[in-house]
Design an enzyme around this catalytic site. Sequence first.
Site, PDB file in Angstrom:
ATOM      1  N   CYS A   1     -11.755  -2.863 -33.332  1.00  0.00           N
ATOM      2  CA  CYS A   1     -11.814  -1.927 -34.424  1.00  0.00           C
ATOM      3  C   CYS A   1     -12.207  -0.478 -33.827  1.00  0.00           C
ATOM      4  O   CYS A   1     -13.073  -0.387 -33.561  1.00  0.00           O
ATOM      5  CB  CYS A   1     -13.019  -2.184 -35.349  1.00  0.00           C
ATOM      6  SG  CYS A   1     -13.134  -0.948 -36.582  1.00  0.00           S
TER       7      CYS A   1
ATOM      8  N   GLU B   1      -5.901  -0.774 -37.907  1.00  0.00           N
ATOM      9  CA  GLU B   1      -5.519  -1.502 -36.906  1.00  0.00           C
ATOM     10  C   GLU B   1      -4.164  -1.582 -36.692  1.00  0.00           C
ATOM     11  O   GLU B   1      -3.349  -1.096 -37.635  1.00  0.00           O
ATOM     12  CB  GLU B   1      -5.669  -3.202 -37.258  1.00  0.00           C
ATOM     13  CG  GLU B   1      -5.667  -4.062 -36.133  1.00  0.00           C
ATOM     14  CD  GLU B   1      -6.504  -3.526 -34.977  1.00  0.00           C
ATOM     15  OE1 GLU B   1      -6.098  -3.244 -33.926  1.00  0.00           O
ATOM     16  OE2 GLU B   1      -7.763  -3.932 -34.972  1.00  0.00           O
TER      17      GLU B   1
END
Length: 236
Positions: A14, A119
């Site tokens: 992340c 992502e």
Amino acid sequence: CLDRWIRSWHLFVCGRYNLITDVEALIDYFEIDHVLFDLAGLGRRYNIAPGQSVPVIRNTGQGNELMLARWGLVPHWSREPRTKYSTINARAETVAEKPSYRDAFKHKRCLIPANGFYEWRRDGDNKTPHHIHAPGNSLLAFAGLWDHWDRQGEGFDSCSIIVTAASRIMQPIHERMPAILNPAQYSSWLNTAHYKRVQLESMLNPYAGRLEIDRISRRVNSPKNDGPECIEPESG
């Protein structure tokens, strides 16, 4: 240090997220009792990057506090105000034991508010960015850790997002994701007066709530782009 993190953003689980909820709604949702910085500087942020100051929620026994912390945890025992390796993410499987995080896991847990995260799915040699968010871009809370580093009166707070295995919907994009807590877990997570390792680790499972995934443009690749265009879905 920020430049180094940005150049290697694709290595992290992340490495980007957003927080676009109005300040008033944020304070109400997380039942904030004390704000420890000037809210005038907290606008909508569509492309939060490592090394930047981010709002986090902690409870030190005086109610829920909203504070700012640098994204990339620096343990209080570190000799330098930076680490030689990335600490923007802490793995759920080792967070209770790894030296950089174990003290914070016991005594300095926090919530990191977000509306969504980004992502990149690997397609051959290409990486396609995706925006993962709750329906309606409603608020989420990542399980986080914070710490305070200080030497000779010069100090700062920093934080890390805990990451866990991907949920079913996330698996086609990436094998990992932020540990997202349910509202019923917020109080227990923030209650650092009590340490129950098994209970805490059980909160760090793949998120069971509903998430939506949008393919977005590569504008999000650069932290210089920080507007609504970062979350606009692309067709096709």
